[in-house]
Design a protein around this motif. Structure first.
Motif, PDB file in Angstrom:
ATOM      1  N   UNK A   1      -4.096   5.370  -0.852  1.00 13.38           N
ATOM      2  CA  UNK A   1      -3.456   4.068  -0.711  1.00 13.38           C
ATOM      3  C   UNK A   1      -2.415   4.079   0.397  1.00 13.38           C
TER       4      UNK A   1
ATOM      5  N   UNK B   1      -8.928  -7.322   1.072  1.00 12.18           N
ATOM      6  CA  UNK B   1      -8.381  -6.038   1.531  1.00 12.18           C
ATOM      7  C   UNK B   1      -8.773  -4.891   0.626  1.00 12.18           C
ATOM      8  N   UNK B   2      -8.613  -5.093  -0.661  1.00 13.02           N
ATOM      9  CA  UNK B   2      -8.894  -4.008  -1.590  1.00 13.02           C
ATOM     10  C   UNK B   2     -10.356  -3.598  -1.529  1.00 13.02           C
TER      11      UNK B   2
ATOM     12  N   UNK C   1     -17.612   5.319  -8.725  1.00 10.80           N
ATOM     13  CA  UNK C   1     -16.275   5.661  -8.232  1.00 10.80           C
ATOM     14  C   UNK C   1     -15.223   5.345  -9.281  1.00 10.80           C
TER      15      UNK C   1
ATOM     16  N   UNK D   1       0.814  -1.215   0.000  1.00  9.60           N
ATOM     17  CA  UNK D   1       0.000   0.000   0.000  1.00  9.60           C
ATOM     18  C   UNK D   1       0.851   1.270   0.000  1.00  9.60           C
TER      19      UNK D   1
ATOM     20  N   UNK E   1      -3.850   4.555   3.884  1.00  7.12           N
ATOM     21  CA  UNK E   1      -4.514   3.346   4.353  1.00  7.12           C
ATOM     22  C   UNK E   1      -3.496   2.334   4.847  1.00  7.12           C
TER      23      UNK E   1
ATOM     24  N   UNK F   1     -10.997  -1.561   1.423  1.00 12.63           N
ATOM     25  CA  UNK F   1     -10.468  -0.229   1.198  1.00 12.63           C
ATOM     26  C   UNK F   1     -11.436   0.609   0.373  1.00 12.63           C
ATOM     27  N   UNK F   2     -11.886   0.013  -0.734  1.00 14.99           N
ATOM     28  CA  UNK F   2     -12.712   0.782  -1.645  1.00 14.99           C
ATOM     29  C   UNK F   2     -14.135   0.992  -1.146  1.00 14.99           C
ATOM     30  N   UNK F   3     -14.669  -0.018  -0.459  1.00 17.28           N
ATOM     31  CA  UNK F   3     -16.086   0.058  -0.153  1.00 17.28           C
ATOM     32  C   UNK F   3     -16.402   0.475   1.268  1.00 17.28           C
TER      33      UNK F   3
END
Lengths: 305, 285, 438
Positions: free
Chosen positions: B100, B188-189, C6, A24, B103, B192-194
């Motif tokens: 990114x 994970x992603x 998004x 990240x 986070x 992060x996004x949602x």
């Protein structure tokens, strides 16, 4: 709300977590190597040279640093900058918060008020300072005229070495809008339910402030504190435009001194050395503030430090 | 996502408190507006009236030509286009990268995480006049001088200020939400996004505004990296009215006021976009 | 739903970004496109705003006459000019033709930033005698010419005929003395509303402007530095210098004929009394003249500065030279000769004083009651202090500035003590510099 029991982590998944961490932050790491580390290290090397930018740098070891200790202007710059920062930071911290709390409720037309507070902080630095130079003009400026109405003869502000720092501090309130915006964002992240629940328990405005708002706002306050320290130590524009360091070096801010040494006196090596000393001072202060984090900053998401 | 606005009725003052609130607001804005009003009125004065003593409160007649002349004497239209490109790119670059990285700092433990974070902050502590010379030399070697690249590309690699800001926000999102999502099979992603991003809308909007404004008002970097007039930004154009021998006050003030408008407009509009706060109970995945 | 929005928003912006960014790098290359036959010349200047118009006009004329050359003007305003120029020089990416101020010439040339113009002048057939007296020296080092004059100014006293007429005071005339100045200024300083503060001032002075102050010292018969450039003590605090500073400070504090400075960060003190029609005279360079001429409060006259023991004046000068890093030296040379030559002077003359004698004469400037004064002062120049030491800027200038600040802001300050302090500070700094270069 489902209750989750935090399971003890196993080593492989900690390793995976670590990998995810580096994944990240990789954009920043790459940028660090490409754009940041290089210039920083070069400037450190330069601080051990003598360089007038016209010819090649010449190695002189720690000469610049030794000169610095004996340089009265170095100490003056340090004093000016530290004094200014020591007053400015608390004022901005509290002032920005006060403004944010003031404009927080969604009353009619509140957007206009917020924008008015925000606008001066995004005016071009030149314009910001120029306006205040005139307002603080000892003879024709608004401030002294208003003071005269109340029977006070105003000081000579930017022309009096004893009042120049005060003048710069005075005009700085106009820039609190930036801190306000950040506080507003922080305030808006506090879930409304907390206030409702506390109201049911009979809490009034001040108690809500002390027991809900402020504790939950500590991450934002922490942020503003650190950033304010870092950026105020590097104050440049207002000194450059309002007073050019004077009169009698009363506003010789550190970065102004660096700029002057680098581009007016063409002594880049010394300027770099000055910059690294500033770096050290700010880094020390920041680390100290960081250490105190645990005792007063509350992160809702926990599992942080 | 968060269906309800956070502005629970509790927070909106009513009755006498509302009146008091407006009262204080008006006083405070008065204080902020006074210098602004002087600025506006002075921007309409002819040069010789600028510092008249006693001060001229409102010039008669107001010299609107100050604005038209100041903005046409130099190609401010071109400057505006240039600055817009750089500023918009900066918003995109910063939002993409800083979220990114922030986070990462907020959510994942790693040995040395604290050290890296201090290093992150340390990058803000070295004054620009000193790093800009080596930076320029580097960019000159790769031929990026006199292009927008040195101003745009680094924004795609994060900026300590925004990373720090976003990290503070991400740290406040309860871990329970992540755990719940993980149980539901999110990776994970997706978390992060949602979860993280939508809950940080105020912070994201703040970063966008700040990134825009920082780019818009940036002076030293464009000064060093842009050489050809056709690439100049608004701040460079503005600097021409503050020459070393002569300051053209009228043009300086009027141009500054025009330049600040887009930022202010953006802030005014953006408030509508992110005045929704978060409400824990309204969360749905 | 939200996720789709998004992503698509991000995507579209990125696409926009890519297309937008595609434009600038293609717009203007820094190096000449290969084989196109067009050479790009980069010219750096510190002029700003309106002052760029003559540049652009001259460049246009030059490009019309030289179709294979393209001139890219790179202007930077104000004090940031050197920040950019030095950064570029450090990266060896400086413009081909550069402008610098007179006080920077010795160090820039000694460090090899400019090429000697010997070849250039022979090739371009430029005749150095076309310039007015005193305008070539600032661009010379050790007798060789490195820079040619762009513009210049001397010092003079602006006066407002309206105020003189109203008070029945005759206009100052060339050859007047410091005592005349004091006398005239006192007669023109009035407190019309009896509030203890003058509402009309005799003369607006340029506060702590150090380079301009050299005139005062020279006129008193003094000098700020020794002939060999190594000592300030005995010069910066000499009786003549003390007399000059004392007189200057007295105008402010004792006789109160000069309005106190308004903005010390601004070159010249930031005062506006003369512009407001509230000061009868102003001592300064020629730079604000075009604004003053348009000012309805002022009916302008200009006269040479008064003399004391000696009639003296100082020159402020900016010039252009060819950088050693320039690749197309011949083309740069050609442009330089044109830029500072007779044809361009015809354009310059509408904006600043032309450096070329014939243009100055043919346009009537030498005989003009206002412009002629500035040009006439070229005959009374004394050498600038920076010519005696390359370290003037970092040693004497701050010390002198501090001394002036002290005596102007504090009426009780001891002038002699302040100057002694300044001389010692400057000396210490100079000794340090000299020790470094051994």
């Amino acid at each position: 709300m489902t209750a989750i029991i935090a399971m003890p982590r196993l080593s492989p998944s900690r390793r995976r977590e670590e990998l995810t961490f580096y994944l990240f932050i990789s954009p920043w790491l790459i940028g660090l190597v490409l754009f940041t580390l290089g210039p920083m290290l070069i400037s450190l090397l330069v601080s051990f040279t003598e360089w007038d930018l016209l010819s090649d740098p010449a190695w002189i070891g720690t000469e610049n640093y030794r000169r610095m200790l004996a340089d009265p202007l170095f100490w003056q710059a340090l004093k000016v900058t530290a004094t200014y920062t020591a007053v400015y930071v608390p004022c901005e911290l509290i002032g920005g918060l006060a403004l944010a709390l003031l404009v927080r409720p969604k009353l009619r037309g509140i957007r206009v008020f917020r924008t008015i507070f925000y606008l001066p902080s995004v005016l071009a630095g030149v314009a910001f300072v120029v306006v205040w130079i005139w307002l603080l003009n000892p003879r024709g400026g608004l401030v002294n005229l208003l003071l005269a109405q109340v029977g006070i003869t105003g000081p000579r502000w930017l022309l009096d070495p004893n009042w120049t720092l005060v003048s710069l501090l005075l005009m700085s309130f106009w820039g609190w809008g930036r801190a306000m915006v950040i506080y507003l964002a922080g305030l808006q992240s506090i879930p409304g339910e907390f206030y409702e629940a506390s109201a049911i328990d009979g809490a009034g405005g001040w108690r809500q402030l002390r027991h809900i708002t402020l504790p939950l706002l500590t991450p934002t306050i922490f942020f503003n504190l650190i950033l304010s320290i870092i950026s105020t130590f590097q104050t440049f524009t207002s000194a450059f435009i309002a007073t050019d360091g004077g009169p009698l070096d009363s506003t010789l801010f550190f970065v102004l001194y660096i700029y002057r040494k680098a581009f007016q006196f063409r002594d880049m090596g010394y300027a770099a050395a000055l910059a690294w000393v500033l770096f050290g001072v700010v880094l020390l202060l920041t680390v100290l503030v960081f250490r105190t984090q645990r005792s007063w900053v509350y992160y809702g998401g926990e599992r942080s430090e | 996502m968060s269906g309800e606005t956070y502005d629970s009725p509790i927070l909106i003052p009513r009755g006498r408190r509302r009146v008091a609130r407006y009262g204080i607001l008006i006083l405070a804005t008065g204080l902020f507006l006074l210098p602004l009003c002087w600025m506006v009125s002075s921007s309409l004065k002819p040069e010789y009236q600028m510092f008249a003593s006693p001060p001229v409160w409102w010039p008669s007649p107001p010299r609107w030509a100050n604005y038209t002349e100041a903005l046409t004497q130099l190609p401010f239209g071109q400057y505006a286009v240039n600055t817009s490109i750089i500023a918009l790119a900066s918003i995109v670059g910063n939002l993409l990268s800083c979220t990114l990285v922030a986070y990462g700092f907020a959510r994942f433990r790693a040995r040395g995480r604290n050290a890296w974070f201090i290093i992150l902050l340390a990058t803000l502590m070295l004054p620009y006049p000193v790093t800009m010379v080596p930076l320029f030399i580097i960019f000159a070697k790769i031929g990026w001088v006199n292009t927008f690249w040195p101003l745009v590309v680094p924004t795609f690699f994060g900026n300590a200020f925004y990373i720090f800001l976003l990290r503070q926000f991400f740290l406040q999102i309860p871990q329970e939400l992540d755990d719940a999502a993980t149980l539901d099979g999110a990776n994970t992603l997706q978390i992060f996004l949602q979860i993280a991003l939508p809950l940080s809308k105020p912070a994201l909007a703040t970063v966008a505004i700040f990134a825009f404004q920082a780019s818009w008002n940036d002076f030293l970097a464009p000064l060093i990296f842009l050489q050809d007039q056709s690439k100049y930004t608004l701040m460079l154009g503005l600097s021409f009215y503050r020459g070393s021998l002569q300051i053209n006050w009228a043009y300086l003030l009027s141009t500054s006021l025009v330049i600040v408008l887009p930022i202010v407009l953006l802030y005014f509009v953006a408030q509508r976009l992110f005045t929704e706060g978060i409400s824990l109970s309204g969360l749905k995945l | 739903m939200k996720q789709r929005i998004h992503v698509s928003v991000v995507l579209s912006v990125v696409v926009l970004l890519i297309t937008a960014c595609a434009a600038p790098p293609a717009a203007a290359p820094t190096a000449a496109p290969q084989g196109s036959g067009t050479t790009v010349l980069r010219v750096g200047t510190g002029d700003s705003g309106e002052g760029l118009t003559p540049h652009q006009q001259i460049i246009q004329n030059f490009e019309d006459q030289n179709k294979d050359l393209l001139v890219q003007l790179e202007p930077v305003a104000g004090r940031d000019y050197y920040a950019r120029l030095l950064t570029q020089l450090a990266a060896k990416a400086a413009p081909d033709v550069m402008q610098i101020g007179d006080d920077a010439v010795p160090s820039f040339v000694k460090k090899g930033a400019f090429v000697s113009l010997d070849d250039c002048l022979k090739q371009g057939g430029v005749d150095l005698s076309i310039y007015l007296p005193g305008l070539l020296q600032p661009g010379q080092v050790n007798g060789k010419q490195y820079l040619l004059p762009k513009d210049y100014s001397t010092l003079a006293v602006y006066y407002n005929k309206k105020l003189f007429d109203a008070a029945g005071v005759p206009y100052p005339k060339e050859g007047w003395t410091w005592n005349d100045l004091l006398d005239v200024a006192q007669r023109l300083t009035k407190d019309t509303n009896n509030d203890g503060q003058p509402d009309q001032w005799g003369i607006q002075l340029p506060a702590t402007w150090t380079t301009g102050f050299e005139y005062w010292v020279a006129a008193a018969g003094g000098r700020l530095i020794s002939q060999d450039g190594k000592s300030f003590v005995g010069y910066m605090d000499s009786p003549e210098t003390i007399r000059a500073v004392q007189f200057y400070a007295d105008l402010y504090n004792k006789y109160k004929v000069a309005p106190p400075p308004a903005d010390l960060a601004q070159f010249g003190g930031g005062n506006s009394e003369f512009d407001n029609g509230q000061a009868a005279m102003r001592l300064f360079g020629r730079w604000p003249q075009s604004g003053i001429k348009k000012n309805p409060n002022i009916d302008l006259g200009v006269v040479a500065p008064p003399q004391d023991k000696v009639r003296a004046n100082v020159l402020f000068w900016g010039g252009f030279g060819v950088a050693t890093t320039a690749k197309a030296t011949e083309a740069a040379c050609k442009f330089l000769s044109y830029y500072t030559g007779e044809q361009a002077a015809k354009v310059w003359k509408d904006w600043a004083l032309p450096a070329v004698k014939s243009v100055a004469e043919s346009s009537g400037l030498t005989k003009d009651p206002i412009e002629g004064v500035w040009i006439g002062e070229l005959n009374h120049l004394v050498p600038r202090a920076y010519t005696f030491t390359p370290y003037w800027n970092e040693t004497a200038d701050p010390a002198l500035r501090k001394a002036l600040e002290t005596v102007l802001l504090d009426p009780k300050a001891d002038v002699a003590a302040a100057l002694r302090q300044a001389a010692q500070d400057a000396q210490r700094a100079l000794d340090e510099q000299l020790a470094k270069t051994k």
